[in-house]
Design a protein around this motif. Structure first.
Motif, short mmCIF file in Angstrom:
data_model
loop_
_atom_site.label_atom_id
_atom_site.label_comp_id
_atom_site.label_asym_id
_atom_site.label_seq_id
_atom_site.Cartn_x
_atom_site.Cartn_y
_atom_site.Cartn_z
N PRO A 1 0.81 -1.23 0.00
CA PRO A 1 0.00 0.00 0.00
C PRO A 1 0.84 1.27 0.00
O PRO A 1 0.81 2.06 0.95
N MET A 2 1.56 1.50 -1.08
CA MET A 2 2.46 2.64 -1.15
C MET A 2 1.71 3.96 -1.08
O MET A 2 2.19 4.92 -0.46
N GLY A 3 0.54 4.03 -1.72
CA GLY A 3 -0.20 5.28 -1.71
C GLY A 3 -0.61 5.70 -0.31
O GLY A 3 -0.47 6.86 0.09
N ALA A 4 -1.10 4.74 0.47
CA ALA A 4 -1.52 5.03 1.84
C ALA A 4 -0.34 5.44 2.70
O ALA A 4 -0.41 6.40 3.48
N ARG A 5 0.76 4.73 2.56
CA ARG A 5 1.96 5.05 3.35
C ARG A 5 2.52 6.41 2.97
O ARG A 5 2.90 7.22 3.82
N GLY A 6 2.57 6.66 1.66
CA GLY A 6 3.10 7.94 1.19
C GLY A 6 2.25 9.11 1.63
O GLY A 6 2.77 10.16 2.04
N ARG A 7 0.93 8.95 1.55
CA ARG A 7 0.03 10.04 1.96
C ARG A 7 0.18 10.33 3.44
O ARG A 7 0.22 11.50 3.86
N GLU A 8 0.25 9.26 4.25
CA GLU A 8 0.40 9.44 5.69
C GLU A 8 1.70 10.18 6.01
O GLU A 8 1.73 11.08 6.85
N ALA A 9 2.78 9.82 5.31
CA ALA A 9 4.07 10.47 5.54
C ALA A 9 4.03 11.92 5.08
O ALA A 9 4.51 12.83 5.77
N PHE A 10 3.46 12.16 3.89
CA PHE A 10 3.37 13.52 3.35
C PHE A 10 2.62 14.44 4.31
O PHE A 10 3.03 15.58 4.56
N ASP A 11 1.53 13.96 4.86
CA ASP A 11 0.73 14.77 5.77
C ASP A 11 1.48 15.11 7.06
O ASP A 11 1.14 16.08 7.75
#
Length: 511
Positions: A113-123
């Protein structure tokens, strides 16, 4: 002016219709790859991102990677490639440490789940201002995680005048832990990356009918990025992409696409040979060049491969800090199995002691490297840079011997670093995460031999008083907090650990 993106621009200009990328049934010409990269550059500039800015890219081996990679370079910005297996906590660290202003992140899948992980990190990172999702569904203009790549590119011109960058400007920041502490960003310049690609390319003859290169090494890693992608783009080769190594599919792709060049880690060669010998799979007949790196390749694998495929595996040596190629067993000269060859053109290597004094003769000694391939330094870490760079020489931490013909053989790796399946695992990072668990009082992580991965990660744990956590519980916890290639598969509980008089854990005894 010098910009690494010229390798794509030159190929698109001189061979616009030649197939650049193959992924499954998708075939993209050089002209299209360059056009989309231009759109990415226009997008970045329109959002105030340009020369000197850092842009992170988390993407497997799919066409988005070269699209975005070269688009960032064209805009004059610096690429920060991220390992696709990183967890959110780890992505936060990389975005923060690199001062990234944007993150292009592949959407991924339920398994990854790269999108979920990336979004969480970006936020969680205040300084990162733009998040663009690279959708798993082709040409999708919407994503649950944020702005879609294709929606962002709408209205962006396919033409762009590349920003003028100097040879010493940063082209990429590649993260490596060295041997201790948190990962450090090796700053590689346009000159570093371009020269290393040119020299690596010219070590091998070009197929007059057009080379076809197999890209399964992760493009976010220095080996796959320079020795596969950039070399292939520079020689106008076709790049056959495989996002995840599967030996059955790899052999089928090599045969179907008539692959001529393959670079991999030793476990990949081992897996291909196992499929051929066990299942009777057919070896591709078009392969002309096979290159191994990332770890020492067993001599028996080297012999078996040459007997099966009819060509030798050429072993080389390098690090993220050296762009990466430093030495090689090169065509046209005798190949010495078990060695990493001799320095490539424009690069010097020597053996040194702890005081940087040169060790003559066979050695052993620590490898030091000087040349066009050596990094500018570690991003934001002047003290760490001073420890490894002196008068242009970079000391690697790797111990080697040298024979009378100038061929080097690695006999030990940088202190305690573990190489699992071609990926570097740094014990201290794993130890620090494990120590966050309340059941762990003291931890020591080492590599133990493994038939398939070369090494496996093992943790010795002194439990906290009264702790009841099992081995499986600690492993599961590590799995949630570390990338898949890092977390320990073996945990052994102990009442004590061997130590020196000063309290330093004797890891060699544990090994």
């Amino acid at each position: 002016m010098l910009n690494l993106s010229i390798i794509l621009e030159d190929s698109a200009r001189n061979a616009p219709d030649r197939t650049a990328l193959v992924l499954g049934d998708l075939r993209l010409p050089y002209s299209m790859v360059d056009t989309v990269a231009n759109q990415v550059a226009n997008l970045l500039v329109s959002r105030g991102i340009g020369k000197g800015d850092k842009v992170a890219l988390a993407c497997p081996n799919v066409p988005y990677f070269p699209f975005v990679y070269f688009g960032i370079l064209k805009a004059g910005a610096t690429v920060v490639p991220l390992n696709v297996l990183l967890q959110s906590r780890e992505i936060v660290y990389h975005l923060d440490d690199s001062d990234a202003k944007a993150l292009f992140c592949f959407e991924g899948s339920a398994e990854l789940p790269m999108g979920a992980r990336g979004r969480e990190a970006f936020d969680a990172v205040e300084g990162c201002e733009h998040f663009v999702v690279l959708p798993a569904t082709p040409l999708a203009t919407e994503s649950e995680y944020g702005e879609s790549f294709w929606a962002a590119l709408e209205g962006m011109s396919g033409e762009f005048e590349t920003v003028q960058t100097e040879p010493d400007d940063a082209a990429a920041i590649l993260y490596t832990s060295g041997t201790t502490g948190q990962p450090k960003g090796a700053v590689l310049t346009h000159m570093n990356m371009l020269t290393n690609a040119i020299v690596s390319d010219e070590m091998f003859p070009t197929d007059p009918d057009g080379d076809v290169s197999f890209a399964v090494l992760p493009l976010f890693h220095s080996f796959g990025q320079t020795s596969v992608m950039n070399v292939s783009v520079r020689r106008r080769a076709t790049l056959v992409l495989q996002p995840r190594f599967e030996p059955d599919e790899a052999l089928e792709l090599m045969r179907r696409e008539r692959v001529t060049m393959f670079a991999g880690v030793p476990t990949m060669f081992w897996a291909l040979l196992s499929k051929i010998h066990t299942d009777g799979a057919e070896a591709p007949s078009t392969l002309r060049v096979a290159v191994a790196g990332g770890a020492s390749c067993p001599v028996e694998v080297l012999k078996d491969f040459e007997a099966t495929f009819g060509i030798p595996i050429l072993e080389g040596y390098g690090l993220s800090e050296t762009s990466p190629a430093a030495s090689f067993n090169q065509l046209g000269r005798p190949t010495k199995p078990g060695t990493v060859g001799f320095p490539i053109w424009g690069v010097e290597m020597r053996l040194v002691d702890d005081d940087w004094s040169t060790i003559e003769g066979e050695g052993p000694g620590e490898i030091a490297i000087r040349g066009h391939n050596v990094m500018k330094g570690y991003y934001g870490r002047p003290e760490a840079t001073e420890e490894v760079l002196r008068d242009g020489w970079f000391r690697t931490g790797d111990i080697a011997t040298r024979d009378d013909d100038g061929y080097y053989s690695i006999i030990d790796r940088a202190k305690d670093m573990i190489i699992r399946g071609g990926f570097n695992v740094y014990p201290r990072e794993v130890e620090e995460v494990l120590m966050m668990h309340p059941a762990a009082s003291l931890v020591a992580v080492v590599g133990v031999p493994h038939d398939r991965h070369g090494e496996e990660v093992k943790a010795y744990v002194i439990p906290s008083p009264g702790a009841t956590a099992s081995e499986d519980e600690l492993i599961a916890w590590c799995k949630e907090n570390m990338a898949a290639y890092k977390y320990p598969r073996i945990i052994e509980f102990r009442d004590s650990l061997p130590m020196t008089a000063t309290g330093k854990i004797l890891k060699r005894e544990l090994r």
